[in-house]
Design an enzyme around this catalytic site. Structure first.
Site, PDB file in Angstrom:
ATOM      1  N   ASN A   1    -106.726 -84.401  77.193  1.00  0.00           N
ATOM      2  CA  ASN A   1    -106.267 -83.279  76.525  1.00  0.00           C
ATOM      3  C   ASN A   1    -105.053 -83.358  75.682  1.00  0.00           C
ATOM      4  OD1 ASN A   1    -104.045 -83.971  78.389  1.00  0.00           O
ATOM      5  ND2 ASN A   1    -103.425 -82.151  78.950  1.00  0.00           N
TER       6      ASN A   1
ATOM      7  N   CYS B   1    -100.420 -79.584  81.262  1.00  0.00           N
ATOM      8  CA  CYS B   1     -99.928 -79.864  81.719  1.00  0.00           C
ATOM      9  C   CYS B   1     -98.549 -78.387  82.434  1.00  0.00           C
ATOM     10  CB  CYS B   1     -99.545 -80.946  82.524  1.00  0.00           C
ATOM     11  SG  CYS B   1     -98.242 -81.598  80.936  1.00  0.00           S
TER      12      CYS B   1
ATOM     13  N   GLU C   1     -96.911 -88.351  84.575  1.00  0.00           N
ATOM     14  CA  GLU C   1     -96.854 -87.343  83.934  1.00  0.00           C
ATOM     15  C   GLU C   1     -98.108 -86.534  84.465  1.00  0.00           C
ATOM     16  OE1 GLU C   1     -97.348 -85.985  80.422  1.00  0.00           O
ATOM     17  OE2 GLU C   1     -98.082 -83.801  80.635  1.00  0.00           O
TER      18      GLU C   1
HETATM   19  O1  G3H Z   1    -100.348 -81.681  79.386  1.00  0.00           O
HETATM   20  C1  G3H Z   1     -99.061 -82.271  79.767  1.00  0.00           C
HETATM   21  C2  G3H Z   1     -98.189 -82.864  77.977  1.00  0.00           C
HETATM   22  O2  G3H Z   1     -97.618 -83.337  78.383  1.00  0.00           O
HETATM   23  C3  G3H Z   1     -97.630 -81.398  77.311  1.00  0.00           C
HETATM   24  O3  G3H Z   1     -97.891 -81.119  76.307  1.00  0.00           O
HETATM   25  O4  G3H Z   1     -96.681 -78.857  77.084  1.00  0.00           O
HETATM   26  O5  G3H Z   1     -97.069 -80.141  74.015  1.00  0.00           O
HETATM   27  O6  G3H Z   1     -98.907 -79.127  75.235  1.00  0.00           O
HETATM   28  P1  G3H Z   1     -97.509 -80.239  75.748  1.00  0.00           P
END
Ligand code: G3H
Length: 484
Positions: free
Chosen positions: A169, A299, A265
């Site tokens: 992603n 996430c 993470e």
């Molecule tokens: O998908 C996991 C990412 O660390 C989320 O980052 O909150 O900037 O979209 P974000």
């Protein structure tokens, strides 16, 4: 210009066959196995990637180990310059990389540009911040029974070889967020890009190489997680694992990486809790942004919204109206198969009593942005991480019940609370077992120097600029004994 800069990455066939980087050269694998990367946008083949063999992994890791000490001994100001230059190249190729990334993982051009730009800014920030990381000294006489006869000189040193595993992603940003701090703290890096997103990851590797990262200090090994993941993670030459991905994969990695420092993470099913005094327009806007940006494949995406029935009755029409007025709410999810699974979870929830307020349909890899009402916490759609544009509304009796629902989840990444009274928000935040609570804003990682962490099955360790630099290093005390 981009073709020249990135010329070693692939042959000139259409679609191109991409090579992997063994730390020294861009080469094709002797396995002869390749994976075709299909665009979720239209199913076209973006290119083929190599599936490397165990002996190619051994060879790259041997290079990583051999090069690491010299790299750590390289003056910090030199490492900082190289990393700043990499950030400059990332920005220089912003348009080129954004088009590639959008096609490879199905982001809109503006989402892709924002990921690339954020990567350059984050990389620069790491290179600035590392210069303020300091060691310390400790005197011995603070502790009972000791005089001033010892002094501990405490330095920060590298772990060794950091395995950086990035998800589909954010295949550029969540690679850069690992590679840059690892290099700056003196580690060498073996980078395993996601399968979908691999081609973008190879480009980022080339940028670090071009910026001056010496031979052996970075390698990029490609192939499916099933094929090469376990071998890499459990390899004795890998001394630390930095991973972003699902909680199930995170737990599988942790089982085969005993005693290695981990920075993970993982998944989240982030809740929104709406108090009766909340600003409903703001709440609706944040829910839509939080639940549907990048088709809910973050996430940190909002997955369920809780309030009393009265509050949800006020909120839902505001959300639906704003959705109606917004164009291009969500692009495709990563593959048609993933979309089919999401469609099935929606149908199962409806069979169990949920109602579709909007959306619910699928076409190819596209899931309509969906809101379900009458959802209960025991439904799969709440307790699993549905990586798609689906938000569930759950009616609760009171706010304590909402907190209990959050705390009963296997995930604990973020939650958000909407109330006009920030004092209430602060007090309530203490009840929630999650990494971060957002008051009057949707869950998110940024700004990227803020600490970012998950509890329970949502992660291990803390990221964020300074926190990542610390996690990518360890302290090493040297004690000088000086008899009085
Ligand atoms: O998908 C996991 C990412 O660390 C989320 O980052 O909150 O900037 O979209 P974000």
């Amino acid at each position: 210009m981009p073709a020249e800069f990135f010329e070693t990455l692939s042959n000139n066939a259409i679609p191109p066959i991409y090579r992997f980087f063994n730390g020294k050269d861009w080469v094709e694998s002797t396995s002869g196995n390749r994976i075709a990367i299909q665009s979720p946008v239209d199913g076209s083949v973006v290119g083929e990637i190599q599936v490397v063999t165990p002996s190619e992994i051994d060879e790259a890791l041997t290079r990583n180990v051999d090069a690491q000490k010299k790299w750590e001994a390289t003056p910090l100001n030199v490492r900082v310059k190289i990393v700043h230059l990499a950030a400059d190249w990332v920005m220089h190729y912003l348009d080129y990389l954004a088009v590639l990334l959008a096609r490879e993982v199905g982001k809109t051009i503006s989402e892709a540009k924002s990921e690339i730009k954020r990567t350059a800014e984050l990389t620069d920030y790491f290179a600035d911040e590392v210069q303020s990381i300091r060691g310390e000294t400790l005197d011995s006489d603070n502790f009972p029974g000791y005089d001033k006869g010892r002094i501990a000189v405490i330095e920060r040193v590298a772990h060794g070889v950091v395995l950086a595993i990035a998800p589909f992603n954010y295949p550029v940003n969540l690679a850069g967020s690992k590679i840059a701090p690892a290099l700056l703290m003196g580690n060498s890096v073996v980078f395993k890009p996601p399968t979908q997103g691999c081609i973008s990851g190879l480009h980022l590797t080339r940028i670090f190489q071009k910026a001056g990262v010496p031979e052996g200090v970075i390698s990029c090994l490609t192939g499916g997680g099933q094929e090469i993941g376990s071998y890499l993670v459990s390899h004795p030459k890998v001394t630390m694992v930095a991973f972003t991905g699902s909680s199930d994969t995170g737990m599988a990695i942790a089982r085969i990486a005993p005693m290695k420092p981990l920075l993970f993470e993982c998944g989240g099913n982030n809740a929104t809790i709406v108090f009766p005094d909340a600003d409903m327009n703001l709440t609706a806007t944040e829910i839509i942004k939080g639940g549907f940006s990048y088709a809910g494949q973050r996430c940190t995406a909002i997955k369920y919204v809780m309030g009393t029935q009265g509050v949800l009755d006020q909120l839902l029409p505001v959300v639906l109206k704003e959705m109606e007025e917004t164009t291009n709410l969500a692009g495709p999810v990563i593959t048609v198969q993933v979309a089919e699974n999401i469609e099935k979870i929606i149908k199962d929830s409806v069979a169990q009593g949920a109602k579709v307020a909007v959306g619910g349909h699928r076409k190819d890899a596209y899931i309509e942005p969906t809101i379900l009402t009458h959802v209960t916490p025991s439904m799969n759609i709440v307790s699993t991480e549905v990586f798609g544009p689906v938000i569930s509304f759950i009616a609760v009796g009171d706010m304590d019940e909402a907190a209990n629902i959050v705390n009963g989840q296997r995930f604990g990444l973020q939650a958000c609370v909407f109330t006009k009274d920030e004092g209430t928000g602060l007090k309530y935040a203490k009840l929630l077992d999650v990494g971060t609570v957002q008051i009057n804003g949707s869950p998110q990682r940024g700004p990227d120097h803020f600490p970012f962490l998950g509890v329970k099955q949502s992660g291990v360790g803390v990221q964020g600029v300074r926190y990542s630099l610390e996690a990518m290093s360890r302290i090493k005390p040297v004690v000088i004994n000086k008899p009085q």
